[in-house]
Design an enzyme around this catalytic site. Structure first.
Site, short mmCIF file in Angstrom:
data_model
loop_
_atom_site.label_atom_id
_atom_site.label_comp_id
_atom_site.label_asym_id
_atom_site.label_seq_id
_atom_site.Cartn_x
_atom_site.Cartn_y
_atom_site.Cartn_z
CG ASP A 1 -7.74 -24.32 -25.24
OD1 ASP A 1 -7.56 -23.19 -24.74
OD2 ASP A 1 -7.70 -25.37 -24.56
CG ASP B 1 -7.24 -19.50 -25.41
OD1 ASP B 1 -6.43 -20.36 -25.75
OD2 ASP B 1 -6.90 -18.39 -24.96
CG ASP C 1 -5.33 -23.38 -17.41
OD1 ASP C 1 -6.52 -23.04 -17.29
OD2 ASP C 1 -4.58 -22.90 -18.29
CB THR D 1 -8.26 -12.60 -22.89
OG1 THR D 1 -7.56 -13.81 -22.67
CG2 THR D 1 -7.29 -11.44 -22.67
CG ASP E 1 -15.21 -20.85 -25.10
OD1 ASP E 1 -14.83 -21.93 -24.61
OD2 ASP E 1 -14.63 -19.78 -24.86
CG ASP F 1 -13.10 -16.26 -24.18
OD1 ASP F 1 -12.21 -15.84 -23.40
OD2 ASP F 1 -13.23 -17.45 -24.47
CE LYS G 1 -13.46 -13.73 -20.13
NZ LYS G 1 -13.48 -14.52 -21.37
#
Length: 368
Positions: free
Chosen positions: A113, A107, A294, A141, A326, A105, A302
């Site tokens: 972030d 962020d 958001d 991502t 995460d 991933d 994913k």
């Protein structure tokens, strides 16, 4: 007392390890629904590898001194890190080979972030070390851009390091790709591009099932998602803007504003439920997730992104793939679905990603 606690914790870990081994044996015979673990934890998923939990606990106990604590019981984070170590041990100590693909991933996994992957990020040399071993790398991502320069703006520290590293052959440099929008845009490394990336035509990487995601179905699902998001904005009086993209729709806060955690989670759960019961949501896989400040709905998820990476690199299996992310809560977390495609590691910060990669390297050296 510490010695006694250590033995008891290790025995418990071994008991769980045996439950997982029993579940894996039943997976192979098609009777996993009758396993003891399934009866204890009905929501348990598929295991791609055994997990040496006792050895992993011993490893983490040396670091975190879990057995030496008197008033603080083993925590969620202790168990999460033990599981990560067990997964790394299983991948690196397997008699059938070792790690072939690592997907990350962005962020909170590779960088903080909303930030970018800079040259001095400690994860950069560790990813390059993996590539030196011919391990393939995928950045999977939620960022859904079509233009290579936008991905370069987030990942330039790593991409430039791959380009200039004298430790990598030309073939090894080609072993890094970026999957954007969860599972919607694939870009491969390109030494000749000023942005180090080139878009790969969808027909050259999409799985057969993904080829059947018709444009009208995509638009219908995004329409339902947008209506649900607008309903949440009105219901909770959010100061938000709706963003519609080619394969995603979401809300972002107005300038200078920030959503609360409760608002984010409520919006995700409402939107997810509305989509699940809609005809559009039954036709296509989707992912509704909390991005930190958001909420977005993406076409696919994913698991599809990781499986597409596996196929792009020649069909790497789930037990030779590790996804690091995460967000693994069962609702509103976009890394959760990756568990369907491969082994996973749940980290809580970029520093933990570095720690995990160091563990993998240490285990590899011990194996050699």
């Amino acid at each position: 007392m510490a010695g006694t606690a250590h033995r008891r914790y290790a025995e418990i870990m071994f008991d769980v390890e045996e439950l997982i081994n029993d579940h894996i044996r039943r997976q192979q015979s098609g009777t996993s629904h009758h396993s003891k673990l399934k009866l204890l934890v009905p929501s348990i998923g598929t295991f791609f590898t055994p997990l040496p939990l006792r050895d992993a606990f011993v490893f983490q106990d040396r670091i975190r001194k879990i057995s030496s604590r008197r008033f603080v019981a083993p925590s969620f984070n202790d168990i999460r890190l033990v599981l990560n170590t067990a997964q790394a041990m299983s991948l690196e100590n397997s008699a059938n080979g070792s790690l072939q693909l690592v997907t990350f991933d962005g962020d909170v996994t590779l960088y903080d972030d909303g930030e970018s992957l800079l040259y001095d990020n400690p994860v950069v040399p560790r990813i390059i070390a993996l590539m030196q071993r011919d391990v393939r790398i995928g950045i999977v991502t939620a960022a859904g851009y079509v233009e290579p320069e936008k991905y370069y703006g987030r990942l330039f520290g790593l991409l430039d390091a791959v380009q200039s590293s004298p430790k990598l052959s030309s073939q090894q440099r080609n072993n890094i790709i970026v999957m954007g929008g969860e599972s919607n845009y694939l870009l491969r490394f390109d030494e000749k591009s000023p942005h180090r990336l080139t878009v790969v035509a969808r027909k050259d990487w999409a799985l057969p099932e993904m080829q059947e995601w018709r444009p009208e179905y995509i638009e219908e699902l995004l329409d339902v998602g947008e209506q649900a998001l607008r309903k949440c904005v009105a219901t909770m009086d959010l100061d938000a803007h709706v963003i519609r993209k080619g394969r995603a729709v979401g809300i972002i806060p107005a300038a200078g504003k920030k959503f609360s955690r409760e608002q984010l989670e409520e919006t995700v759960l409402v939107t997810q439920k509305i989509l699940e019961v809609s005809e559009a949501g039954k036709r296509l896989p989707f992912c509704a997730f909390n991005g930190g400040n958001d909420v977005f709905v993406d076409i696919g998820d994913k698991s599809w992104g990781v499986m597409a990476c596996q196929q792009f690199f020649g069909g790497i299996e789930g037990n030779r793939t590790l996804h690091v992310g995460d967000q693994f809560l069962s609702a509103g977390a976009n890394d959760f679905k990756a568990r369907l495609a491969c082994t996973t590691a749940w980290i809580a910060s970029p520093a933990e990603t570095v720690q995990l990669l160091d563990e993998i390297e240490q285990l590899r050296k011990e194996k050699v």
